[in-house]
Design a protein around this motif. Structure first.
Motif, PDB file in Angstrom:
ATOM      1  N   LEU A 262     -31.874 -20.892  10.556  1.00  0.00           N
ATOM      2  CA  LEU A 262     -32.443 -19.797   9.762  1.00  0.00           C
ATOM      3  C   LEU A 262     -33.570 -20.282   8.861  1.00  0.00           C
ATOM      4  O   LEU A 262     -34.561 -19.587   8.641  1.00  0.00           O
ATOM      5  CB  LEU A 262     -31.336 -19.152   8.919  1.00  0.00           C
ATOM      6  N   ARG A 263     -33.451 -21.504   8.393  1.00  0.00           N
ATOM      7  CA  ARG A 263     -34.492 -22.042   7.521  1.00  0.00           C
ATOM      8  C   ARG A 263     -35.786 -22.282   8.284  1.00  0.00           C
ATOM      9  O   ARG A 263     -36.881 -22.090   7.766  1.00  0.00           O
ATOM     10  CB  ARG A 263     -33.995 -23.346   6.898  1.00  0.00           C
ATOM     11  N   VAL A 264     -35.665 -22.718   9.560  1.00  0.00           N
ATOM     12  CA  VAL A 264     -36.864 -22.960  10.365  1.00  0.00           C
ATOM     13  C   VAL A 264     -37.432 -21.655  10.891  1.00  0.00           C
ATOM     14  O   VAL A 264     -38.648 -21.457  10.945  1.00  0.00           O
ATOM     15  CB  VAL A 264     -36.519 -23.924  11.519  1.00  0.00           C
ATOM     16  N   ALA A 265     -36.561 -20.717  11.309  1.00  0.00           N
ATOM     17  CA  ALA A 265     -37.033 -19.474  11.895  1.00  0.00           C
ATOM     18  C   ALA A 265     -37.604 -18.525  10.870  1.00  0.00           C
ATOM     19  O   ALA A 265     -38.432 -17.676  11.199  1.00  0.00           O
ATOM     20  CB  ALA A 265     -35.890 -18.789  12.647  1.00  0.00           C
ATOM     21  N   THR A 266     -37.193 -18.628   9.630  1.00  0.00           N
ATOM     22  CA  THR A 266     -37.665 -17.722   8.583  1.00  0.00           C
ATOM     23  C   THR A 266     -38.886 -18.313   7.914  1.00  0.00           C
ATOM     24  O   THR A 266     -38.963 -19.514   7.664  1.00  0.00           O
ATOM     25  CB  THR A 266     -36.553 -17.495   7.542  1.00  0.00           C
ATOM     26  N   SER A 267     -39.838 -17.445   7.629  1.00  0.00           N
ATOM     27  CA  SER A 267     -41.052 -17.895   6.964  1.00  0.00           C
ATOM     28  C   SER A 267     -40.772 -18.212   5.502  1.00  0.00           C
ATOM     29  O   SER A 267     -39.801 -17.721   4.908  1.00  0.00           O
ATOM     30  CB  SER A 267     -42.132 -16.818   7.059  1.00  0.00           C
ATOM     31  N   ILE A 268     -41.662 -19.011   4.917  1.00  0.00           N
ATOM     32  CA  ILE A 268     -41.475 -19.391   3.516  1.00  0.00           C
ATOM     33  C   ILE A 268     -41.699 -18.190   2.604  1.00  0.00           C
ATOM     34  O   ILE A 268     -40.975 -17.972   1.636  1.00  0.00           O
ATOM     35  CB  ILE A 268     -42.427 -20.545   3.153  1.00  0.00           C
ATOM     36  N   ASN A 269     -42.704 -17.396   2.928  1.00  0.00           N
ATOM     37  CA  ASN A 269     -43.048 -16.243   2.077  1.00  0.00           C
ATOM     38  C   ASN A 269     -42.478 -14.959   2.645  1.00  0.00           C
ATOM     39  O   ASN A 269     -43.120 -13.891   2.563  1.00  0.00           O
ATOM     40  CB  ASN A 269     -44.567 -16.138   1.935  1.00  0.00           C
ATOM     41  N   SER A 270     -41.294 -15.020   3.294  1.00  0.00           N
ATOM     42  CA  SER A 270     -40.697 -13.803   3.844  1.00  0.00           C
ATOM     43  C   SER A 270     -40.276 -12.839   2.741  1.00  0.00           C
ATOM     44  O   SER A 270     -40.355 -11.624   2.909  1.00  0.00           O
ATOM     45  CB  SER A 270     -39.483 -14.168   4.701  1.00  0.00           C
ATOM     46  N   LEU A 271     -39.830 -13.354   1.605  1.00  0.00           N
ATOM     47  CA  LEU A 271     -39.423 -12.497   0.499  1.00  0.00           C
ATOM     48  C   LEU A 271     -40.612 -11.716  -0.055  1.00  0.00           C
ATOM     49  O   LEU A 271     -40.523 -10.505  -0.295  1.00  0.00           O
ATOM     50  CB  LEU A 271     -38.790 -13.349  -0.600  1.00  0.00           C
ATOM     51  N   GLU A 272     -41.758 -12.393  -0.219  1.00  0.00           N
ATOM     52  CA  GLU A 272     -42.953 -11.700  -0.715  1.00  0.00           C
ATOM     53  C   GLU A 272     -43.416 -10.645   0.283  1.00  0.00           C
ATOM     54  O   GLU A 272     -43.812  -9.529  -0.096  1.00  0.00           O
ATOM     55  CB  GLU A 272     -44.075 -12.689  -0.985  1.00  0.00           C
TER      56      GLU A 272
END
Length: 362
Positions: A262-272
């Motif tokens: 999940l950490r690799v598949a999810t973008s860093i700025n997904s929350l923004e």
């Protein structure tokens, strides 16, 4: 007669006096009776209270003796229990001491013998010193061998260089490069050139031929450099005996595609990005279902109508998301259709469409 008349005249007075005297006697008798009753009640009360005090005193004495007996009995039992516990603690402590002494003696005598361990450690220290000395001698010998090999390699390299540059040797007519007339003694390279033997033409040609063959072999394919092996025979359809899995299952597990975490598949700025998407959604859905009536006050006394996506029981409507025209013709103010006065903006035509890396609409 006169005496009888006087007696009769005095009869009424006698009657009254008799009545008054009897009444006084009765009152006095009642007073005396009340006084006697009061004295008797006081005396009886004093006697009863004295008897009750005597009973209370006797009861206190009985309770005191009984409670004393119960206390002495409980204290005697408590002393016996404490004495028994003290004896058991003493016996346990003595048993622990005996066990400690015996275990210490047994461990020192048969398991961890101090003198044997001391002798063993002394032997280990002596052996360590011998091994350390041998290792130091071996390391020194290796260092000397390495230095000797390096010196031999340098000498061979210098000899080979001298044989290659033998043409720089000084002659009787012309001084060489390494034999400068300004030096008091010739250069060591000059002495090495005098001792070296030049390469012959045949040796140079053989060396060149060998280098050409090596270069040709290096450019050839791996099939020539590494001989191919015969393929293994196919495995029969019968399952081999033993705890082996199926070949297809093993290959499927081996060549299974990677599943990123999940950490690799999810973008860093997904929350923004999610917050911006929520803001855009709220801005896009902020639409009321009321028709616009300019210069009218009919809507002033009406209550506030909630938004469409919150008030409709059928969910969110498509107005304001996919199209920007009113679907209900009965709510139109004018009879004619909407007419555009200005040209449409290109940015709004591309709303909701995706773009490629080159910036073109997909």
């Amino acid at each position: 007669m006169a005496a009888l008349a006087r007696l009769q005249g005095r009869l009424q007075g006698q009657r009254e006096e008799y009545f008054h005297r009897n009444r006084a006697v009765d009152e006095y008798r009642k007073a005396e009776h009340n006084a006697a009753v009061r004295i008797q009640s006081w005396f009886r009360g004093c006697r009863v209270r004295a008897y009750i005090r005597y009973l209370n005193k006797m009861m206190i004495i009985i309770q005191k003796w009984w409670r004393g007996y119960q206390g002495r009995k409980y204290f005697r039992k408590m002393v016996e229990t404490a004495y028994f516990i003290m004896k058991m603690n003493f016996y346990n402590e003595m048993a622990v001491r005996i066990q400690k002494r015996w275990r210490g003696y047994y461990i020192r005598k048969y398991i961890h013998n101090y003198y044997a361990l001391k002798k063993y450690l002394e032997a280990i220290s002596v052996n360590n010193e011998i091994v350390r000395k041998e290792l130091e001698e071996f390391a020194e010998m290796k260092e000397k061998e390495k230095e000797k090999k390096d010196l031999e390699r340098e000498e061979k390299k210098k000899d080979h260089q001298a044989r290659k540059m033998h043409y720089l040797l000084s002659t009787e007519q012309v001084a060489g490069v390494y034999n400068s007339p300004f030096r008091q003694s010739p250069d060591p390279m000059e002495i090495r050139l005098r001792k070296a033997r030049p390469f012959s033409l045949r040796q140079q040609q053989i060396k060149k031929h060998l280098t050409d063959e090596i270069s040709d072999c290096s450019t050839c394919t791996s099939a020539l450099t590494f001989p191919t092996m015969k393929p293994l025979p196919p495995i029969g359809g019968q399952k081999p005996q033993g705890p082996f899995r199926d070949t297809a299952e093993v290959l499927q597990q081996r060549y299974k595609p990677l599943e990123p975490t999940l950490r690799v598949a999810t973008s860093i700025n997904s929350l923004e990005k999610a917050r911006e998407e929520i803001k855009r959604e709220e801005w896009r859905n902020r639409i009321n279902d009321n028709k616009f009536l300019p210069f009218s006050s009919c809507h002033k006394n009406q209550e506030y109508d909630p938004l469409i996506h919150t008030s409709s029981k059928y969910g969110q409507m498509t107005y304001g998301i996919k199209h920007f025209r009113e679907e209900h013709h009965e709510k139109w103010v004018a009879n004619k259709d909407f007419e555009t006065v200005l040209s449409s903006i290109d940015l709004f035509d591309k709303f909701g469409q995706t773009y490629s890396k080159a910036g073109q609409i997909v």
